[in-house]
Structure formats: C-alpha cells, structure tokens
Design an enzyme around this catalytic site. Structure first.
Site, PDB file in Angstrom:
ATOM      1  N   HIS A  31     -40.217   1.001  20.174  1.00 43.07           N
ATOM      2  CA  HIS A  31     -38.835   0.504  20.279  1.00 43.07           C
ATOM      3  C   HIS A  31     -37.981   1.006  19.121  1.00 43.07           C
ATOM      4  CE1 HIS A  31     -39.616  -1.905  23.743  1.00 43.07           C
ATOM      5  NE2 HIS A  31     -40.511  -2.654  23.151  1.00 43.07           N
ATOM      6  N   LEU A  50     -18.980   2.162  22.123  1.00 41.52           N
ATOM      7  CA  LEU A  50     -20.392   1.964  22.445  1.00 41.52           C
ATOM      8  C   LEU A  50     -20.541   0.576  23.042  1.00 41.52           C
ATOM      9  CD1 LEU A  50     -23.400   2.656  22.384  1.00 41.52           C
ATOM     10  CD2 LEU A  50     -23.457   1.835  20.042  1.00 41.52           C
ATOM     11  N   ASP A  69     -35.413   4.176  29.077  1.00 42.44           N
ATOM     12  CA  ASP A  69     -36.721   3.688  29.497  1.00 42.44           C
ATOM     13  C   ASP A  69     -37.839   4.553  28.914  1.00 42.44           C
ATOM     14  OD1 ASP A  69     -38.038   2.889  32.826  1.00 42.44           O
ATOM     15  OD2 ASP A  69     -38.398   2.019  30.850  1.00 42.44           O
TER      16      ASP A  69
END
Lengths: 281, 370
Positions: free
Chosen positions: B86, B185, B69
């Site tokens: 981002h 992952l 976040d």
C-alpha cells in the site's frame, strides 16, 4: 517545432488505424493479449499465416447435427466453473445485424444463462423490439430445432411488465431489450418518485438509502444484476448501459457482432469463469 | 517505513547498544518516510518529453480517473508485507500525479478506499486508516508546495464512516487547499458510487423538505450536481490496473460516456508508458465518444424541455380560467417557468454547497479546539 509534433502524431495515428484494420481483416484474437500496444503491433506483424484464413461458408446443418450441437452447448455451459446468471450484450456498432444478435441470444440460452439483456446506445433495438423478438424465435428454431425450442423456452420482457414469479420451467430464459432510457433516466424517475413521496409527507429524506433506491431500480425481486457484459465494437465505453446495475459487472470486449461465432462467445465465457471477485475484501 | 520490515525481530531484545548499521537503516527509513510527498518532484527525461509532446498534438483528456488496483498482489509478488504494498502504491500515485501535470492533465480522481473495504481484516483496515492519516498530516505540512503547484484536494465519500481524527485531518486539508485552482486531486475515500447516487437523491429530497425545490425539478442534470463530484467535469478517461475488468462501484454515473482502459500492470509497477498507452486509447475513442456524449446531451435537453412543458400545461390547467391560451402566451409561460425553475435550482445548489462547507469547517474548528 509544434508542426513536427503534429506531423508525428498524425503518423502515429495512421499507423494505429492501419494496425486496427489489419486486425479486423484477419480476425486475430488479440483480446487475450493485455500487453503493451507495441508488443501487440509487433506480434501482429509477425503473423503472416493469418493470410491463409479463408472466409468460412455457413452451412445449414442436418437435423441430427442440431441435436448434437444443442447438447454440446448445454454440456459446455455445465463444464464452466461459473456461468453468469445475467449476461448483457452491448452492441456498440452503428449497423446492428439482427440475425447475429439473435444467434448470440440463442447460444446464451442453450449454454444455460437465465437472463439475457440486449442493449445499444441509440435505442434502435427498443424501437424495433418486435423485429428482434421474431428474429430470436426464428433462430431458436433454426439452431435448436423444434424439440430444443420446446425445452428452452424464452420469455420476452418489455418495459413495464413485471416478470411473474410463476413456476419456472426447466431452461427458461428471460430476454430483455434495453436502451439508454433504462439507465440514467430510470434512476432520475426513481428519484422523482421518492421526492414526490417526501413532498406528500409519506417519506422523509433520511429514509432514502441505497437499499430503497435499489428496490425501485430492480426489474423484479428475482432479476440479478448483470454479471458479465460482452461489448461488441471498437468503442471502449459502457455508453450509458445501466449505470446503477454494473457495479460488479465484468466487461469483456469482442471486436464485432457481425458474423460472430459460438466459439467467440464461449471463449468469452471461459474468460469470465476464470475471474476472481474479492468484493472489497 | 520501508525499512522496518527488514529488521529481524530479535535485535531489540539484546542488551547493549544498537549496532551502527542498524542505526543507519533506521535513519534511512525515517528520512524516506518524511520525504514522501503527494506530488513527486521531477521532470520527464528526453524520450518521455518527446512522446508527451507528440501525444499532446492530439486531443488530451482533461480529467483522468484511476482505480489503483494490485497493491496486495504486488506485495505477495515481492514477498513483502501488505502494508508495504500500500505504501508503494501511494508512492506510485505521487509519481503518476507528476506525469499527469507534465502531460497537462489537470484533474485526477483516484479510488483510495471503498466502503466495501471495511470488510477487510481489522489490522489491514487500521493500517490503511493510519497510512491515510499520516499522508494527510504530511500534506498539511507541505502547504507551500501545494500553493506553488496550486493543488486543490477534495475528498469524496461518506466521511462520517471514518474515525473522527482522520475526518478532522481530511477536513483541514480540504479547507486549506480549497481556493487553489491550478490542478485538482479528488480522493475517493469511504466511497461507493451507489452510496454517492443515493446520497444525491437524499440531498434532493432534503431540498424538497426545505421547500427549496419541487419534486418536478428533479432531473439528470440536477442529480449530477448533487453528487460528491459536483465541482468536477466527468472523467474523460478511466484507467484500472491489475487486469481486473470491472468498475467496482466507482464513478458509475460519471463514467457512462468515458473511455475505459483496463491494463494488466499492477499499480505499484505503473509506468509513464502505461499512461501514454491509456491516453492513446482515449485518442482513438475520442470522436465516437464525443458524438455519443453530444447525442445524450441533446436527448437530455429535449427531455427537460418536455418536462417543463408538461409542468406548464399542468399549471395553466389548474390556475387558468378554462380558456385555452394562444401560442405566444403559452411560449411566454414556458419561458417564465423555465427561468423560475433554474433560479430555484441555483438557490438549492447554493444551500447544498453551504451545508457541505459548514460540515468541513465545523470539523476543522473541532480539531483546533482539541
């Protein structure tokens, strides 16, 4: 070389444990400090003034003072930008003190929180439900007085009873005692119910979605999900608390529920009031 | 990509050749873009290595989950475009994966895109979808690198909510790395925990519809096996950055006994020391959490045993001849029932895995035809 690292690891953890004990002993309010562990450690070491905190004696206040406090608590609640509709008290400690928990519940009620849940991960409160309820009623009298208790009525919900949607009195609060069975086990039971319905051709698998499951897991149509959970104790985990319901719940940790004060609770509520939820946007 | 935002808008409107300095900038930006890989190459420096070795003397988490976040707040802070925030966030992910490998943490789950994030502006959502597509395409180009590190990529979520081309790229990446088993992952994309749990219940209901399992076979363990994350153990440690103290519908079922660490640092600014701090918290909580987990497992086993017993009692009542069986016969019946239930469940889970694999291979064959 491995032994050197092991030794250094042990030293590190001994230091951390000393640090933790130091904090617990002197009750320094570190929950507002989100910084690095080392900056916290340094700060703790640089505060010798903490030594001067004497243990405060609890005095029974005069009836006049009780009324004053009750109004102050109510005013405090109204002064906050936002108040949780549903608060969860997660006791992650081994020895629960019923009086302290009862105090917390009564303060939450006085401040104006409508739904209060009490949880521990061993199911102790659930097993001693009646004892906790008695303690809450006793503390309600103690802290709010007779008048206050009439104004702030409390409804206890035990497992299985539905909250009746009768006319809500002013300042009525609902207290629920929860255990791990209300978490994953409840979700599994709902899943079994839905699968049985599919088995009996009353539903198809495609009918099952988040809304359907949510309506089965909701206590009643009016019970909101917990907005805030206050966690008491050193363990950093939800310990099985209502997994389905806590998707947007704020978690605030407090060191212990033993001898917790109203100020501790109120500062947690102030912290909650300043949280901004963007809800994905 | 990082450099595009710095180019003043009026440059291309001028007639004549593009200035050399601008050409250099463009090339830098393009090469930077193509150098961004999913796992940053590199080793820890001396102090970092020392600290890692000290930490590793204690219990280490095997599976760490991240809620990454703070990208947008970082972008505001640095006065850059949101998209840049981002992109930097993705870079930080690559770096963090490198650190995890250095710390022998072999499984990482990240929350990349929530179903709730579809509520954002169309521009932002399209930007994120485009970024994801580029990253997955890049991933496929790095096959050798992935094979070298043995990286298995899994994507958890409702892929049908995504644009079809992205679905195909994801499917190709997942299928290509399926057999790798050195590190894992898991990327949560178009995911919320509630959708995951509801989907698991739906899958069990499908199993009942197909006659593979009975409704009485539904248990906590079975539900866990029907989640998107069924091939992974539960996370030992969940880290959320940017100071928010909520779970935002992420792995609610799987993290019920995980160590939760909330850190105020913004994700693009995450450092190796932040990670060490979180692992330290995990080590401090290790014993009490282990105890709580063991207790929960015991209770679960007891509940399953009781459920089996109830089913057997039911069966004997319905199919028996009225005479009560002796203790030994009852025990035998219970063991038989448990064995047959477990076999049913295994067959169902096999069918479920096959259904999921087929969905992905269908997507890849669609992509191949396109």
């Amino acid at each position: 070389m491995v032994h050197v690292y092991e030794f250094m690891w042990r030293v590190l953890h001994v230091l951390l444990h000393i640090h933790r004990t130091f904090i617990t002993l002197f009750r320094i309010r570190l929950r507002n400090w989100n910084g690095q562990l080392w900056s916290r450690a340094l700060a703790a070491l640089l505060v010798p003034i903490a030594l001067s905190f004497p243990k405060q004696k609890k005095l029974v206040p005069a009836p006049g003072k009780r009324v004053g406090r009750r109004y102050r608590w109510g005013a405090d609640g109204k002064s906050l930008e936002k108040l949780p509709d549903h608060i969860g008290l997660l006791i992650a400690e081994e020895e629960p003190r019923y009086t302290d928990i009862a105090n917390l519940v009564v303060w939450c009620m006085a401040v104006g929180i409508s739904y209060i849940s009490v949880y521990d991960n061993h199911g102790v409160f659930r097993r001693n439900n009646s004892r906790l309820m008695e303690e809450i009623l006793k503390q309600q009298q103690e802290l709010l007085g007779l008048e206050g208790s009439k104004q702030h009525s409390v409804e206890f919900l035990s497992n299985g009873t539905d909250k009746q949607d009768h006319q809500v009195l002013s300042c009525q609060s609902v207290v629920k005692v929860l255990s791990p069975d209300d978490g994953k086990l409840r979700i599994v039971q709902a899943a079994q119910e839905l699968c049985r319905a599919v088995e009996q051709m009353e539903k198809t698998a495609k009918d099952i979605n988040v809304t359907v499951l949510d309506s089965l897991l909701r206590e009643s149509k009016t019970t909101p999900d917990p907005d805030l959970v206050l966690k008491f104790g050193p363990v950093e985990s939800t310990l099985g608390f209502l997994p389905w319901h806590i998707r947007l719940t704020e978690f605030i940790s407090l060191p212990s529920h033993v001898d917790v004060s109203y100020e501790d609770l109120f500062s947690a509520l102030q912290h909650y009031a300043s949280c901004e939820q963007r809800l994905g946007k | 990509m990082a450099e595009w935002s710095k180019i003043p808008p009026n440059v291309f409107s001028e007639k004549g050749s593009v200035p050399l300095s601008l050409q250099v900038e463009v090339l830098k930006g393009v090469s930077e873009f193509f150098n961004m890989s999913w796992i940053r190459e590199g080793e820890l420096n001396l102090i970092e290595k020392l600290s890692a070795n000290i930490l590793k003397a204690g219990p280490m988490p095997k599976h760490v989950a991240f809620i990454m976040d703070g990208n947008r707040r970082y972008a505001r802070k640095r006065h850059v475009e949101r998209q840049e925030g981002h992109t930097q966030g993705f870079d930080k992910l690559a770096e963090t994966l490198r650190w995890c490998l250095n710390l022998s943490i072999h499984e990482v789950t990240v929350y990349a895109f929530s179903i709730e994030n579809f509520k954002r502006s169309k521009d932002e959502v399209d930007g994120l979808m485009e970024l994801a597509k580029q990253k997955f395409i890049r991933l496929l180009q790095e096959q050798e690198n992935l094979e070298k590190h043995g990286v298995c990529i899994r994507v958890l979520g409702d892929l049908t909510l995504l644009p079809l081309d992205l679905q195909q790229h994801i499917a190709r990446a997942v299928v290509a790395t399926r057999t790798h088993n050195k590190c894992f992952l898991n990327v949560c994309f178009a995911y919320t925990s509630r959708h995951e749990i509801a989907n698991a219940v739906r899958e069990m209901a499908w199993g009942v519809e197909q006659g593979l399992i009975k409704s009485s076979d539904v248990s906590e363990a079975l539900l866990g096996h029907c989640l998107y994350s069924s091939n992974s153990p539960n996370p030992d440690l969940l880290i959320r950055t940017s100071g928010e103290v909520r779970l935002s519908d992420f792995l609610l079922w799987q993290t019920s006994h995980s160590c939760l660490v909330f850190q105020s640092v913004l994700w693009p600014e995450y450092s190796f020391w932040n990670l060490c701090d979180a692992i330290l918290q995990y080590q401090l909580n290790h014993r009490p959490l282990q105890k709580a987990r063991d207790q929960h497992r015991e209770e679960q086993a007891l509940q399953q045993h009781e459920a089996d017993r109830a089913c057997v009692a039911d069966l004997l009542q319905h199919h028996g001849n009225g005479k009560p069986l002796d203790a030994q016969r009852r025990q035998e019946a219970l063991l038989n029932y448990t064995a047959s239930r477990e076999e049913r469940v295994q067959d169902f889970l096999g069918a479920l895995q096959h259904k999921r694999d087929s969905f992905l291979t269908d997507l890849t064959s669609q992509a191949a035809l396109a």
